[in-house]
Scaffold this motif. Structure first.
Motif, PDB file in Angstrom:
ATOM      1  N   THR A  54       0.848  -1.196   0.000  1.00 13.51           N
ATOM      2  CA  THR A  54       0.000   0.000   0.000  1.00 13.51           C
ATOM      3  C   THR A  54       0.880   1.240   0.000  1.00 13.51           C
ATOM      4  OG1 THR A  54      -0.101  -0.057   2.419  1.00 13.51           O
ATOM      5  CG2 THR A  54      -1.895  -1.133   1.213  1.00 13.51           C
ATOM      6  N   PRO A  55       0.426   2.336  -0.611  1.00 14.46           N
ATOM      7  CA  PRO A  55       1.250   3.541  -0.646  1.00 14.46           C
ATOM      8  C   PRO A  55       1.476   4.122   0.754  1.00 14.46           C
ATOM      9  CG  PRO A  55      -0.582   3.682  -2.204  1.00 14.46           C
ATOM     10  CD  PRO A  55      -0.841   2.503  -1.330  1.00 14.46           C
ATOM     11  N   VAL A  56       2.606   4.797   0.909  1.00 17.48           N
ATOM     12  CA  VAL A  56       2.882   5.565   2.117  1.00 17.48           C
ATOM     13  C   VAL A  56       2.448   7.008   1.847  1.00 17.48           C
ATOM     14  CG1 VAL A  56       4.668   6.447   3.665  1.00 17.48           C
ATOM     15  CG2 VAL A  56       4.829   4.105   2.771  1.00 17.48           C
ATOM     16  N   PHE A  57       1.470   7.494   2.605  1.00 15.12           N
ATOM     17  CA  PHE A  57       0.961   8.860   2.427  1.00 15.12           C
ATOM     18  C   PHE A  57       1.395   9.749   3.593  1.00 15.12           C
ATOM     19  CE2 PHE A  57      -2.358   6.481   0.002  1.00 15.12           C
ATOM     20  CZ  PHE A  57      -2.201   7.120  -1.223  1.00 15.12           C
ATOM     21  N   ASP A  58       1.619  11.033   3.287  1.00 17.70           N
ATOM     22  CA  ASP A  58       1.902  11.989   4.355  1.00 17.70           C
ATOM     23  C   ASP A  58       0.586  12.558   4.894  1.00 17.70           C
ATOM     24  OD1 ASP A  58       1.047  13.945   2.551  1.00 17.70           O
ATOM     25  OD2 ASP A  58       3.079  14.628   2.070  1.00 17.70           O
ATOM     26  N   GLU A  59       0.699  13.548   5.783  1.00 16.49           N
ATOM     27  CA  GLU A  59      -0.514  14.089   6.419  1.00 16.49           C
ATOM     28  C   GLU A  59      -1.426  14.824   5.444  1.00 16.49           C
ATOM     29  OE1 GLU A  59       2.859  17.076   7.280  1.00 16.49           O
ATOM     30  OE2 GLU A  59       2.602  14.913   6.990  1.00 16.49           O
ATOM     31  N   HIS A  60      -0.886  15.168   4.270  1.00 17.94           N
ATOM     32  CA  HIS A  60      -1.690  15.826   3.238  1.00 17.94           C
ATOM     33  C   HIS A  60      -2.169  14.836   2.164  1.00 17.94           C
ATOM     34  CE1 HIS A  60      -0.433  19.534   5.104  1.00 17.94           C
ATOM     35  NE2 HIS A  60       0.842  19.240   4.897  1.00 17.94           N
ATOM     36  N   HIS A  61      -2.028  13.560   2.453  1.00 20.27           N
ATOM     37  CA  HIS A  61      -2.421  12.464   1.556  1.00 20.27           C
ATOM     38  C   HIS A  61      -1.641  12.489   0.234  1.00 20.27           C
ATOM     39  CE1 HIS A  61      -4.918   8.946   1.220  1.00 20.27           C
ATOM     40  NE2 HIS A  61      -5.192   9.248  -0.035  1.00 20.27           N
ATOM     41  N   HIS A  62      -0.375  12.882   0.333  1.00 22.53           N
ATOM     42  CA  HIS A  62       0.526  12.796  -0.809  1.00 22.53           C
ATOM     43  C   HIS A  62       1.505  11.646  -0.569  1.00 22.53           C
ATOM     44  CE1 HIS A  62      -0.631  16.344  -3.101  1.00 22.53           C
ATOM     45  NE2 HIS A  62      -0.701  17.024  -1.967  1.00 22.53           N
ATOM     46  N   SER A  63       1.830  10.935  -1.642  1.00 20.80           N
ATOM     47  CA  SER A  63       2.852   9.893  -1.592  1.00 20.80           C
ATOM     48  C   SER A  63       4.051  10.429  -2.366  1.00 20.80           C
ATOM     49  CB  SER A  63       2.335   8.598  -2.228  1.00 20.80           C
ATOM     50  OG  SER A  63       3.373   7.653  -2.351  1.00 20.80           O
ATOM     51  N   ARG A  64       4.994  11.030  -1.623  1.00 20.73           N
ATOM     52  CA  ARG A  64       6.120  11.714  -2.250  1.00 20.73           C
ATOM     53  C   ARG A  64       7.443  11.241  -1.668  1.00 20.73           C
ATOM     54  NH1 ARG A  64       3.780  17.930  -2.023  1.00 20.73           N
ATOM     55  NH2 ARG A  64       2.476  17.801  -3.893  1.00 20.73           N
ATOM     56  N   LEU A  65       8.462  11.208  -2.499  1.00 20.96           N
ATOM     57  CA  LEU A  65       9.830  10.957  -2.061  1.00 20.96           C
ATOM     58  C   LEU A  65      10.745  11.525  -3.133  1.00 20.96           C
ATOM     59  CD1 LEU A  65      11.277   9.528   0.361  1.00 20.96           C
ATOM     60  CD2 LEU A  65      11.639   7.585  -1.159  1.00 20.96           C
ATOM     61  N   SER A  66      11.771  12.241  -2.719  1.00 23.38           N
ATOM     62  CA  SER A  66      12.713  12.768  -3.706  1.00 23.38           C
ATOM     63  C   SER A  66      13.450  11.615  -4.369  1.00 23.38           C
ATOM     64  CB  SER A  66      13.721  13.710  -3.036  1.00 23.38           C
ATOM     65  OG  SER A  66      14.619  12.971  -2.212  1.00 23.38           O
ATOM     66  N   VAL A  67      13.991  11.872  -5.545  1.00 26.92           N
ATOM     67  CA  VAL A  67      14.743  10.822  -6.227  1.00 26.92           C
ATOM     68  C   VAL A  67      16.015  10.484  -5.449  1.00 26.92           C
ATOM     69  CG1 VAL A  67      15.989  12.407  -7.778  1.00 26.92           C
ATOM     70  CG2 VAL A  67      15.632  10.016  -8.457  1.00 26.92           C
ATOM     71  N   ASP A  68      16.600  11.469  -4.764  1.00 25.52           N
ATOM     72  CA  ASP A  68      17.778  11.194  -3.932  1.00 25.52           C
ATOM     73  C   ASP A  68      17.429  10.264  -2.776  1.00 25.52           C
ATOM     74  OD1 ASP A  68      20.000  12.509  -5.103  1.00 25.52           O
ATOM     75  OD2 ASP A  68      19.241  14.442  -4.437  1.00 25.52           O
ATOM     76  N   ASP A  69      16.285  10.504  -2.132  1.00 25.07           N
ATOM     77  CA  ASP A  69      15.888   9.630  -1.024  1.00 25.07           C
ATOM     78  C   ASP A  69      15.394   8.271  -1.511  1.00 25.07           C
ATOM     79  OD1 ASP A  69      16.650  11.227   1.101  1.00 25.07           O
ATOM     80  OD2 ASP A  69      14.744  12.308   1.160  1.00 25.07           O
ATOM     81  N   THR A  70      14.895   8.218  -2.744  1.00 22.40           N
ATOM     82  CA  THR A  70      14.578   6.927  -3.350  1.00 22.40           C
ATOM     83  C   THR A  70      15.858   6.113  -3.491  1.00 22.40           C
ATOM     84  OG1 THR A  70      12.697   7.867  -4.538  1.00 22.40           O
ATOM     85  CG2 THR A  70      13.565   5.782  -5.361  1.00 22.40           C
ATOM     86  N   ALA A  71      16.927   6.776  -3.914  1.00 23.32           N
ATOM     87  CA  ALA A  71      18.236   6.113  -4.018  1.00 23.32           C
ATOM     88  C   ALA A  71      18.728   5.663  -2.644  1.00 23.32           C
ATOM     89  CB  ALA A  71      19.246   7.044  -4.670  1.00 23.32           C
ATOM     90  N   VAL A  72      18.495   6.476  -1.611  1.00 23.76           N
ATOM     91  CA  VAL A  72      18.870   6.094  -0.247  1.00 23.76           C
ATOM     92  C   VAL A  72      18.141   4.810   0.156  1.00 23.76           C
ATOM     93  CG1 VAL A  72      18.717   6.754   2.195  1.00 23.76           C
ATOM     94  CG2 VAL A  72      19.427   8.441   0.490  1.00 23.76           C
TER      95      VAL A  72
END
Length: 217
Positions: A179-197
């Protein structure tokens, strides 16, 4: 570790290469055209290979501790469904042929379940332009789940992870399985740098062996 990185010139691949090198890993950067790869760091060597050819993949990755694939058949490619599935399966076959056990591949977010039994790619609002590629990644995940020889991991990126939202490196993220990970604003976001992390953390820690996972803030 000695790591083979397939798709090293792509959007995700370039950031994974940077993250691997920053942690001191020895990387063989694999692409069809290696001219764009920065080889100024002694930890980086390059190899040209056609990912649709399992024999070429096997020759390129043999002798490595792990293989990371960020292969993408190209979102504007009219044959993306066929080309992604064919390429992904050839890469998997080449890794097995080379005798490398640890394999992490990056797929899409379309197969994440936004509610029980409903995957994102099957929702009415899913963009038509990305449907073929997302369906290919979903179908490949189902194929990969039958793999019993490799210690595989499939990463579904955050839904809004894209060149339009590059972001910055924070080193922080949360994970889930299907299931997606959502933030408090119901967005599923991650920078490409943190995706690499998240990708390199998984290669180092092995928390999701023979599982799919996703990561977002």
């Amino acid at each position: 570790m000695k790591i083979a990185l397939i798709g090293a010139t792509g959007f995700v691949g370039t950031h994974v290469l940077k993250e691997l090198v920053s942690r001191g890993h020895q990387v063989t950067a694999i692409a069809r055209n290696t001219d764009k790869i920065d080889t100024s760091n002694a930890l980086v060597t390059t190899k040209a290979a056609d990912v649709a050819n399992a024999d070429e993949v096997a020759a390129a990755v043999k002798g490595h501790d792990a293989v990371i694939s960020t292969f993408n058949a190209g979102w504007t490619n009219p044959n993306i469904y066929h080309d992604f599935l064919a390429g992904a399966k050839a890469i998997q076959a080449g890794v097995k042929q080379a005798g490398v056990k640890r394999f992490l591949t990056v797929g899409g977010a379309g197969s994440l379940e936004i509610k029980p039994g409903l995957q994102l790619v099957d929702t009415p609002t899913f963009p038509e332009a990305y449907k073929a590629g997302a369906t290919a990644a979903r179908d490949y995940l189902n194929f990969l789940k039958t793999e019993t020889d490799l210690d595989w991991t499939f990463l579904s990126p955050a839904i809004e992870m894209s060149p339009a939202h590059p972001g910055e490196r924070t080193g922080k993220y949360r994970t889930a399985l299907d299931t997606p990970v959502f933030d408090e604003h119901h967005h599923s976001r991650l920078s490409v740098d943190d995706t690499a992390v998240a990708i390199v953390d998984e290669i180092e820690q092995g928390n999701f062996i023979r599982k799919r996972f996703t990561a977002a803030y």
